[in-house]
Scaffold this active site. Structure first.
Site, PDB file in Angstrom:
ATOM      1  N   ALA A 160       9.871  32.339  30.843  1.00  0.00           N
ATOM      2  CA  ALA A 160      10.570  32.345  29.549  1.00  0.00           C
ATOM      3  C   ALA A 160      11.011  33.756  29.221  1.00  0.00           C
ATOM      4  O   ALA A 160      10.231  34.700  29.339  1.00  0.00           O
ATOM      5  CB  ALA A 160       9.651  31.819  28.456  1.00  0.00           C
ATOM      6  N   LYS A 161      12.254  33.885  28.818  1.00  0.00           N
ATOM      7  CA  LYS A 161      12.759  35.195  28.371  1.00  0.00           C
ATOM      8  C   LYS A 161      12.602  35.210  26.854  1.00  0.00           C
ATOM      9  O   LYS A 161      13.487  34.803  26.113  1.00  0.00           O
ATOM     10  CB  LYS A 161      14.211  35.351  28.824  1.00  0.00           C
ATOM     11  CG  LYS A 161      14.692  36.788  28.832  1.00  0.00           C
ATOM     12  CD  LYS A 161      15.988  36.892  29.617  1.00  0.00           C
ATOM     13  CE  LYS A 161      16.715  38.185  29.349  1.00  0.00           C
ATOM     14  NZ  LYS A 161      16.000  39.404  29.670  1.00  0.00           N
ATOM     15  N   SER A 162      11.438  35.643  26.445  1.00  0.00           N
ATOM     16  CA  SER A 162      11.052  35.575  25.034  1.00  0.00           C
ATOM     17  C   SER A 162      10.905  36.992  24.485  1.00  0.00           C
ATOM     18  O   SER A 162      10.333  37.865  25.151  1.00  0.00           O
ATOM     19  CB  SER A 162       9.726  34.820  24.943  1.00  0.00           C
ATOM     20  OG  SER A 162       9.114  35.077  23.707  1.00  0.00           O
ATOM     21  N   TYR A 166       8.742  41.412  25.344  1.00  0.00           N
ATOM     22  CA  TYR A 166       9.390  42.706  25.550  1.00  0.00           C
ATOM     23  C   TYR A 166       8.682  43.849  24.813  1.00  0.00           C
ATOM     24  O   TYR A 166       9.100  44.996  24.908  1.00  0.00           O
ATOM     25  CB  TYR A 166      10.885  42.599  25.226  1.00  0.00           C
ATOM     26  CG  TYR A 166      11.587  41.919  26.386  1.00  0.00           C
ATOM     27  CD1 TYR A 166      12.226  42.649  27.373  1.00  0.00           C
ATOM     28  CD2 TYR A 166      11.511  40.538  26.548  1.00  0.00           C
ATOM     29  CE1 TYR A 166      12.798  42.033  28.473  1.00  0.00           C
ATOM     30  CE2 TYR A 166      12.076  39.910  27.649  1.00  0.00           C
ATOM     31  CZ  TYR A 166      12.724  40.652  28.602  1.00  0.00           C
ATOM     32  OH  TYR A 166      13.277  40.040  29.707  1.00  0.00           O
TER      33      TYR A 166
END
Ligand code: PMP
Length: 314
Positions: A160-162, A166
Protein backbone atom coordinates in the site's frame (compact mmCIF):
# COMPACT_ATOMS: atom_id res chain seq x y z
CA UNK A 1 14.16 25.04 -0.75
CA UNK A 2 14.91 22.38 -3.34
CA UNK A 3 11.98 20.58 -4.91
CA UNK A 4 9.37 23.16 -3.87
CA UNK A 5 6.17 22.43 -5.75
CA UNK A 6 5.37 24.87 -8.55
CA UNK A 7 1.61 25.43 -8.34
CA UNK A 8 -0.62 24.61 -11.28
CA UNK A 9 -4.04 26.24 -11.66
CA UNK A 10 -6.55 23.45 -11.09
CA UNK A 11 -7.01 20.41 -8.87
CA UNK A 12 -9.62 17.73 -9.55
CA UNK A 13 -11.76 17.09 -6.47
CA UNK A 14 -14.58 14.56 -6.45
CA UNK A 15 -15.47 15.08 -10.11
CA UNK A 16 -15.01 18.86 -10.29
CA UNK A 17 -12.14 21.27 -10.77
CA UNK A 18 -11.27 23.63 -7.92
CA UNK A 19 -8.57 26.29 -7.78
CA UNK A 20 -5.16 25.10 -6.47
CA UNK A 21 -5.42 27.39 -3.42
CA UNK A 22 -8.88 26.08 -2.52
CA UNK A 23 -7.71 22.47 -2.19
CA UNK A 24 -7.70 22.47 1.62
CA UNK A 25 -8.80 19.87 4.17
CA UNK A 26 -9.91 20.34 7.78
CA UNK A 27 -7.26 20.39 10.50
CA UNK A 28 -8.99 17.50 12.24
CA UNK A 29 -9.40 15.32 9.13
CA UNK A 30 -8.15 11.75 9.61
CA UNK A 31 -5.61 12.44 6.87
CA UNK A 32 -4.00 15.25 8.87
CA UNK A 33 -4.30 13.70 12.32
CA UNK A 34 -3.32 10.14 11.46
CA UNK A 35 -1.89 10.05 7.94
CA UNK A 36 -4.96 8.26 6.56
CA UNK A 37 -4.32 8.95 2.90
CA UNK A 38 -3.57 6.78 -0.11
CA UNK A 39 -1.69 8.28 -3.02
CA UNK A 40 0.12 7.65 -6.28
CA UNK A 41 2.98 9.39 -8.08
CA UNK A 42 2.72 9.29 -11.86
CA UNK A 43 4.60 11.11 -14.60
CA UNK A 44 3.30 12.65 -17.77
CA UNK A 45 6.00 13.22 -20.39
CA UNK A 46 6.19 15.56 -23.33
CA UNK A 47 6.38 13.40 -26.47
CA UNK A 48 6.30 14.10 -30.21
CA UNK A 49 2.58 13.17 -30.05
CA UNK A 50 1.89 15.58 -27.17
CA UNK A 51 1.74 14.83 -23.45
CA UNK A 52 1.55 11.14 -22.53
CA UNK A 53 0.99 9.59 -19.10
CA UNK A 54 3.33 6.73 -18.24
CA UNK A 55 1.84 3.41 -17.07
CA UNK A 56 -1.34 5.10 -15.88
CA UNK A 57 -3.40 1.90 -15.58
CA UNK A 58 -0.68 0.22 -13.51
CA UNK A 59 -0.46 3.19 -11.13
CA UNK A 60 -4.23 3.24 -10.75
CA UNK A 61 -4.27 -0.48 -10.09
CA UNK A 62 -1.76 0.06 -7.27
CA UNK A 63 -3.91 2.95 -5.98
CA UNK A 64 -6.98 0.71 -5.84
CA UNK A 65 -4.96 -2.09 -4.23
CA UNK A 66 -3.79 0.38 -1.57
CA UNK A 67 -7.40 1.48 -1.02
CA UNK A 68 -8.51 -2.15 -0.62
CA UNK A 69 -5.78 -2.81 1.95
CA UNK A 70 -6.77 0.23 4.01
CA UNK A 71 -10.52 -0.30 3.46
CA UNK A 72 -10.96 3.06 1.76
CA UNK A 73 -12.99 2.53 -1.43
CA UNK A 74 -12.86 5.72 -3.53
CA UNK A 75 -16.23 6.84 -4.87
CA UNK A 76 -14.90 6.53 -8.43
CA UNK A 77 -14.03 3.65 -10.73
CA UNK A 78 -10.52 3.14 -12.16
CA UNK A 79 -11.90 4.31 -15.50
CA UNK A 80 -13.26 7.51 -13.94
CA UNK A 81 -9.93 8.24 -12.25
CA UNK A 82 -8.07 7.42 -15.46
CA UNK A 83 -10.15 10.06 -17.18
CA UNK A 84 -9.70 12.48 -14.25
CA UNK A 85 -5.89 12.22 -14.66
CA UNK A 86 -6.14 12.97 -18.39
CA UNK A 87 -8.57 15.84 -17.76
CA UNK A 88 -6.35 17.42 -15.07
CA UNK A 89 -3.28 17.37 -17.33
CA UNK A 90 -5.35 18.96 -20.10
CA UNK A 91 -7.05 21.52 -17.85
CA UNK A 92 -3.67 22.71 -16.52
CA UNK A 93 -2.20 22.84 -20.01
CA UNK A 94 0.80 20.70 -19.07
CA UNK A 95 3.19 19.35 -21.65
CA UNK A 96 4.83 17.31 -18.91
CA UNK A 97 4.09 17.04 -15.20
CA UNK A 98 3.89 14.90 -12.09
CA UNK A 99 0.41 13.59 -11.25
CA UNK A 100 -0.66 12.97 -7.65
CA UNK A 101 -4.00 11.15 -7.21
CA UNK A 102 -4.99 11.05 -3.52
CA UNK A 103 -7.75 9.22 -1.68
CA UNK A 104 -8.06 10.43 1.89
CA UNK A 105 -10.22 10.30 4.98
CA UNK A 106 -11.64 13.74 5.74
CA UNK A 107 -13.15 15.22 8.89
CA UNK A 108 -15.51 13.00 10.85
CA UNK A 109 -14.39 10.87 13.72
CA UNK A 110 -11.26 10.58 15.81
CA UNK A 111 -11.78 6.86 16.35
CA UNK A 112 -9.16 4.44 15.13
CA UNK A 113 -12.04 2.99 13.16
CA UNK A 114 -12.21 5.70 10.53
CA UNK A 115 -15.52 4.54 9.02
CA UNK A 116 -17.38 7.72 10.03
CA UNK A 117 -14.90 9.94 8.19
CA UNK A 118 -15.76 10.67 4.55
CA UNK A 119 -13.50 9.50 1.74
CA UNK A 120 -12.42 12.28 -0.61
CA UNK A 121 -10.59 11.86 -3.90
CA UNK A 122 -8.29 14.41 -5.52
CA UNK A 123 -5.97 14.59 -8.53
CA UNK A 124 -3.25 17.26 -8.40
CA UNK A 125 -0.51 17.97 -10.94
CA UNK A 126 2.62 20.09 -11.05
CA UNK A 127 5.74 20.58 -13.18
CA UNK A 128 8.64 18.55 -11.83
CA UNK A 129 12.18 17.76 -12.98
CA UNK A 130 14.19 14.78 -11.77
CA UNK A 131 13.60 14.35 -8.02
CA UNK A 132 17.25 13.77 -7.13
CA UNK A 133 18.53 16.86 -8.95
CA UNK A 134 19.14 18.19 -12.44
CA UNK A 135 22.55 16.50 -12.86
CA UNK A 136 21.65 13.27 -11.07
CA UNK A 137 20.74 11.32 -14.21
CA UNK A 138 24.13 12.05 -15.76
CA UNK A 139 26.52 12.29 -12.82
CA UNK A 140 24.91 9.95 -10.30
CA UNK A 141 24.27 10.62 -6.60
CA UNK A 142 26.11 10.04 -3.33
CA UNK A 143 24.07 8.00 -0.85
CA UNK A 144 24.39 6.37 2.55
CA UNK A 145 22.96 3.30 4.22
CA UNK A 146 20.37 4.67 6.64
CA UNK A 147 20.45 4.05 10.37
CA UNK A 148 16.64 3.78 10.06
CA UNK A 149 15.15 0.46 8.98
CA UNK A 150 12.09 -0.18 6.86
CA UNK A 151 9.14 -1.56 8.83
CA UNK A 152 8.42 -5.22 9.45
CA UNK A 153 5.97 -6.50 6.78
CA UNK A 154 3.29 -7.03 9.38
CA UNK A 155 3.70 -3.52 10.81
CA UNK A 156 2.96 -1.55 7.65
CA UNK A 157 1.69 -3.29 4.49
CA UNK A 158 4.22 -2.05 1.95
CA UNK A 159 2.09 -3.02 -1.04
CA UNK A 160 0.00 0.00 0.00
CA UNK A 161 1.26 3.45 -0.89
CA UNK A 162 -0.07 5.11 2.22
CA UNK A 163 0.91 8.56 3.49
CA UNK A 164 1.54 7.33 7.04
CA UNK A 165 4.32 5.03 5.81
CA UNK A 166 6.21 8.07 4.58
CA UNK A 167 7.10 9.20 8.10
CA UNK A 168 9.71 6.45 7.91
CA UNK A 169 10.77 7.74 4.48
CA UNK A 170 11.20 11.25 5.90
CA UNK A 171 13.48 9.98 8.67
CA UNK A 172 15.63 8.20 6.08
CA UNK A 173 15.77 11.20 3.76
CA UNK A 174 16.37 13.85 6.46
CA UNK A 175 19.20 11.89 8.05
CA UNK A 176 20.86 11.39 4.66
CA UNK A 177 20.60 15.05 3.65
CA UNK A 178 21.74 16.36 7.07
CA UNK A 179 24.82 14.14 6.74
CA UNK A 180 25.66 15.43 3.26
CA UNK A 181 24.15 12.68 1.10
CA UNK A 182 21.42 12.97 -1.50
CA UNK A 183 19.49 9.90 -0.40
CA UNK A 184 19.52 6.95 1.99
CA UNK A 185 19.16 3.23 1.35
CA UNK A 186 17.30 1.49 4.16
CA UNK A 187 17.73 -2.07 5.34
CA UNK A 188 14.72 -4.21 6.19
CA UNK A 189 14.08 -5.52 9.71
CA UNK A 190 16.17 -8.60 8.84
CA UNK A 191 19.25 -6.44 8.13
CA UNK A 192 19.20 -6.91 4.35
CA UNK A 193 18.88 -4.18 1.72
CA UNK A 194 15.30 -3.02 1.19
CA UNK A 195 14.99 0.27 -0.76
CA UNK A 196 15.56 4.03 -0.78
CA UNK A 197 13.17 6.47 0.88
CA UNK A 198 11.26 6.79 -2.38
CA UNK A 199 13.07 4.50 -4.82
CA UNK A 200 13.84 0.86 -5.43
CA UNK A 201 17.51 -0.05 -5.68
CA UNK A 202 19.42 -2.14 -8.21
CA UNK A 203 22.98 -3.36 -8.41
CA UNK A 204 25.02 -4.80 -11.26
CA UNK A 205 27.68 -7.41 -10.64
CA UNK A 206 29.50 -9.30 -13.40
CA UNK A 207 26.90 -8.21 -15.94
CA UNK A 208 23.91 -9.45 -13.90
CA UNK A 209 21.21 -6.92 -12.95
CA UNK A 210 20.17 -7.60 -9.35
CA UNK A 211 17.44 -6.16 -7.12
CA UNK A 212 16.07 -7.21 -3.72
CA UNK A 213 13.07 -9.55 -3.64
CA UNK A 214 9.73 -7.98 -2.89
CA UNK A 215 9.85 -9.28 0.68
CA UNK A 216 7.10 -7.10 2.13
CA UNK A 217 9.49 -4.35 3.26
CA UNK A 218 9.56 -2.34 0.02
CA UNK A 219 7.14 -0.92 -2.51
CA UNK A 220 6.54 -2.87 -5.69
CA UNK A 221 7.85 -0.11 -7.93
CA UNK A 222 6.48 0.33 -11.41
CA UNK A 223 9.84 1.65 -12.62
CA UNK A 224 11.44 -1.43 -11.02
CA UNK A 225 9.16 -3.55 -13.19
CA UNK A 226 10.11 -1.47 -16.28
CA UNK A 227 13.80 -1.97 -15.56
CA UNK A 228 13.43 -5.74 -15.14
CA UNK A 229 11.64 -5.79 -18.51
CA UNK A 230 14.14 -3.51 -20.27
CA UNK A 231 17.22 -5.28 -18.85
CA UNK A 232 15.87 -8.61 -20.09
CA UNK A 233 15.09 -7.10 -23.48
CA UNK A 234 18.67 -5.74 -23.70
CA UNK A 235 20.02 -9.21 -22.98
CA UNK A 236 21.23 -8.71 -19.39
CA UNK A 237 20.43 -11.53 -16.98
CA UNK A 238 18.21 -10.28 -14.12
CA UNK A 239 17.96 -11.70 -10.64
CA UNK A 240 15.68 -10.87 -7.72
CA UNK A 241 17.43 -12.06 -4.58
CA UNK A 242 18.42 -11.32 -0.98
CA UNK A 243 20.88 -8.42 -1.02
CA UNK A 244 23.26 -8.08 1.95
CA UNK A 245 24.44 -4.55 2.74
CA UNK A 246 28.07 -5.26 1.85
CA UNK A 247 27.17 -6.19 -1.72
CA UNK A 248 26.33 -2.51 -2.24
CA UNK A 249 29.98 -1.59 -1.62
CA UNK A 250 31.35 -4.26 -3.95
CA UNK A 251 28.87 -3.74 -6.81
CA UNK A 252 30.17 -2.82 -10.27
CA UNK A 253 27.21 -0.45 -10.69
CA UNK A 254 24.34 0.76 -8.54
CA UNK A 255 21.22 2.71 -9.39
CA UNK A 256 17.84 3.85 -8.08
CA UNK A 257 14.52 3.50 -9.88
CA UNK A 258 11.31 5.44 -9.31
CA UNK A 259 8.74 7.50 -11.13
CA UNK A 260 10.20 10.70 -9.67
CA UNK A 261 13.85 9.55 -9.71
CA UNK A 262 13.59 7.69 -13.06
CA UNK A 263 16.81 5.63 -13.48
CA UNK A 264 19.44 7.47 -11.41
CA UNK A 265 23.00 6.15 -11.08
CA UNK A 266 24.50 5.93 -7.58
CA UNK A 267 28.18 6.89 -7.59
CA UNK A 268 29.03 6.21 -3.96
CA UNK A 269 27.61 4.55 -0.85
CA UNK A 270 28.91 5.66 2.55
CA UNK A 271 31.77 7.38 0.64
CA UNK A 272 32.81 4.11 -1.03
CA UNK A 273 33.09 4.83 -4.76
CA UNK A 274 31.06 2.53 -6.99
CA UNK A 275 32.70 1.55 -10.29
CA UNK A 276 34.20 4.57 -12.02
CA UNK A 277 32.20 6.92 -9.77
CA UNK A 278 29.50 7.75 -12.32
CA UNK A 279 26.81 5.83 -14.20
CA UNK A 280 28.14 2.47 -15.36
CA UNK A 281 27.55 1.14 -18.89
CA UNK A 282 24.65 -1.19 -18.04
CA UNK A 283 22.93 1.48 -15.92
CA UNK A 284 23.26 3.98 -18.75
CA UNK A 285 22.02 1.53 -21.39
CA UNK A 286 18.90 0.83 -19.29
CA UNK A 287 18.45 4.54 -18.51
CA UNK A 288 18.71 5.48 -22.18
CA UNK A 289 16.08 2.95 -23.21
CA UNK A 290 13.76 3.89 -20.32
CA UNK A 291 13.96 7.63 -21.03
CA UNK A 292 13.63 7.01 -24.77
CA UNK A 293 10.38 5.08 -24.26
CA UNK A 294 8.84 7.46 -21.68
CA UNK A 295 9.54 10.47 -23.89
CA UNK A 296 8.07 8.76 -26.94
CA UNK A 297 11.41 8.98 -28.79
CA UNK A 298 11.67 5.19 -29.06
CA UNK A 299 8.90 2.80 -29.98
CA UNK A 300 6.72 1.85 -26.98
CA UNK A 301 6.47 -1.94 -27.46
CA UNK A 302 4.70 -2.45 -24.13
CA UNK A 303 1.90 0.11 -24.54
CA UNK A 304 3.13 2.04 -21.50
CA UNK A 305 2.19 5.51 -22.80
CA UNK A 306 -1.33 6.89 -22.56
CA UNK A 307 -1.64 9.89 -24.88
CA UNK A 308 -3.59 12.81 -23.42
CA UNK A 309 -4.79 14.12 -26.77
CA UNK A 310 -6.57 10.88 -27.64
CA UNK A 311 -7.67 10.27 -24.03
CA UNK A 312 -5.46 7.23 -23.79
CA UNK A 313 -6.93 5.57 -26.89
CA UNK A 314 -4.25 4.51 -29.34
N1 PMP B 1 9.73 2.80 -3.01
C1 PMP B 1 9.08 3.82 -2.41
C2 PMP B 1 9.03 3.86 -0.93
C3 PMP B 1 8.47 4.82 -3.18
O1 PMP B 1 7.84 5.84 -2.59
C4 PMP B 1 8.57 4.75 -4.59
C5 PMP B 1 7.95 5.84 -5.42
N2 PMP B 1 6.60 5.59 -5.66
C6 PMP B 1 9.25 3.68 -5.17
C7 PMP B 1 9.82 2.72 -4.35
C8 PMP B 1 9.33 3.53 -6.65
O2 PMP B 1 8.06 3.21 -7.16
P1 PMP B 1 7.62 3.63 -8.63
O3 PMP B 1 8.68 3.15 -9.54
O4 PMP B 1 6.32 2.95 -8.84
O5 PMP B 1 7.50 5.11 -8.64
Amino acid sequence: MANQLPASSWIWKEGEFIAWEDATVHLLSMAVQFGTSIFEGIRCYSTPRGPAIFRLKDHLRRLFDSCTIYRMPPGFSPEELRKACHDTVRKNDHQSCYIRPMVLRGFGSASMHPGASPIETFVATWDWGNYLGEDALKDGVDVCVSSWNRAHPNTFPQAAKSAGHYNNAQLIKMEAVENGYVEGIALGPGGLVSEGSGQNVFLVRDGVVITPFLDGTSLSGITRDCVLTIATELGFPVREQLVPRESLYTADELFFTGTASEVTPIRSVDRVQIGEGAGGPITLAIQERYLGIVKGELEDPYGWLSYVESDGEG
